[in-house]
Write a protein that holds these residues in place. Structure first.
Motif, PDB file in Angstrom:
ATOM      1  N   LEU A 108       0.950  -1.194  -0.337  1.00  0.00           N
ATOM      2  CA  LEU A 108      -0.273  -0.167  -0.238  1.00  0.00           C
ATOM      3  C   LEU A 108       0.801   0.962   0.296  1.00  0.00           C
ATOM      4  O   LEU A 108       1.744   1.297   0.287  1.00  0.00           O
ATOM      5  N   CYS A 109       0.771   2.733  -0.717  1.00  0.00           N
ATOM      6  CA  CYS A 109       0.445   3.190  -0.268  1.00  0.00           C
ATOM      7  C   CYS A 109       0.415   4.364   1.157  1.00  0.00           C
ATOM      8  O   CYS A 109      -1.501   4.738   0.780  1.00  0.00           O
ATOM      9  N   ALA A 110       1.463   5.770   1.606  1.00  0.00           N
ATOM     10  CA  ALA A 110       0.149   6.021   2.846  1.00  0.00           C
ATOM     11  C   ALA A 110       0.980   7.805   2.311  1.00  0.00           C
ATOM     12  O   ALA A 110       2.176   7.528   1.743  1.00  0.00           O
ATOM     13  N   ILE A 111      -0.747   8.302   2.710  1.00  0.00           N
ATOM     14  CA  ILE A 111      -0.288   9.784   2.378  1.00  0.00           C
ATOM     15  C   ILE A 111      -0.321  11.026   3.359  1.00  0.00           C
ATOM     16  O   ILE A 111      -1.820  10.305   3.836  1.00  0.00           O
ATOM     17  N   ASN A 112       0.431  11.497   4.019  1.00  0.00           N
ATOM     18  CA  ASN A 112      -0.568  12.171   5.169  1.00  0.00           C
ATOM     19  C   ASN A 112      -1.478  13.113   4.643  1.00  0.00           C
ATOM     20  O   ASN A 112      -1.490  13.482   3.209  1.00  0.00           O
TER      21      ASN A 112
END
Length: 226
Positions: A108-112
């Motif tokens: 997965l990708c995490a974006i603030n």
């Protein structure tokens, strides 16, 4: 051995970003952090600060909660391309559910959330897609709530199969094919029923020649008849 795919390759396959141009995707690429999770690992827990939006690239993720007696209640099972934790961008202070990896090596990708809000402010199309994503998720929750309140166990199971086939399955002639990796217990947790009830209902539908199913798929012969 095939070369590993780039982060940008994965981002292009996230539903939220399907309308973005290459330059716009590059802006997302700069702030998205890649993560891998082993099967059974929790991505977040209830009551944790809601500060990150997640984009599912590979594998499945389960969203859920626990009842007072400790019974697991599954809210959704997400597949590659889907977004979760998105309520962070509309002011959710703390998570109200958990997110757990269901497969080995979930990617997965995490974006603030602050970065996501900045991207949304810069790009009206992204803001619109996020609004649609949140609206679609809320509609599904509302539909499930109505099913829990007004329908018996049998009809909750049938409704779940029908709507999931329409959303994630594909039409094959006059039939609908839903490929899945759900156990009977998963179906029970998703419909607030029991594993035994799920088995009984599926067998009944098969005996009436309304569906055919195996461990990985359900084929609905006539979706208007079930």
């Amino acid at each position: 051995m095939a070369a590993p795919q780039s982060k940008l390759w994965y981002l292009e396959r996230i539903n939220l970003f399907k309308e973005l141009e290459e330059e716009e995707l590059e802006e997302v690429n700069k702030v998205a952090m890649m993560r891998s999770m082993d099967k059974g690992k929790y991505i977040y827990f209830p009551e944790e600060p809601s500060k990150v939006v997640f984009l599912l690239k590979e594998g499945r993720v389960k969203l859920g909660t626990y009842s007072e007696d400790g019974k697991e209640i599954i809210k959704a099972i997400l597949e590659p391309g889907e977004v979760f934790g998105e309520l962070a961008v509309v002011g959710q202070g703390k998570r109200n559910d958990f997110a757990q990896a269901m497969d080995s090596n979930v990617k997965l990708c995490a974006i603030n959330k602050d970065e996501m809000l900045r991207l949304m402010n810069l790009n009206p199309r992204l803001s619109l897609e996020m609004t649609k994503t949140i609206g679609d998720r809320l509609q599904r929750v509302e539909r499930r709530l109505e099913s829990l309140v007004f329908k018996d166990a049998r009809n909750r199971i049938i409704d779940f199969i029908k709507y999931t086939a329409l959303e994630k399955g594909r039409r094959v002639g006059d039939e609908w094919l839903l490929k899945h990796n759900l156990t009977h217990q998963d179906l029970a947790n998703l419909t607030a029923t029991s594993r035994q009830t799920v088995t009984i209902v599926l067998n009944e539908l098969r005996e009436k020649d309304l569906i055919y199913f195996d461990r990985k798929s359900i084929l609905i012969h006539d979706i208007d008849s079930i």
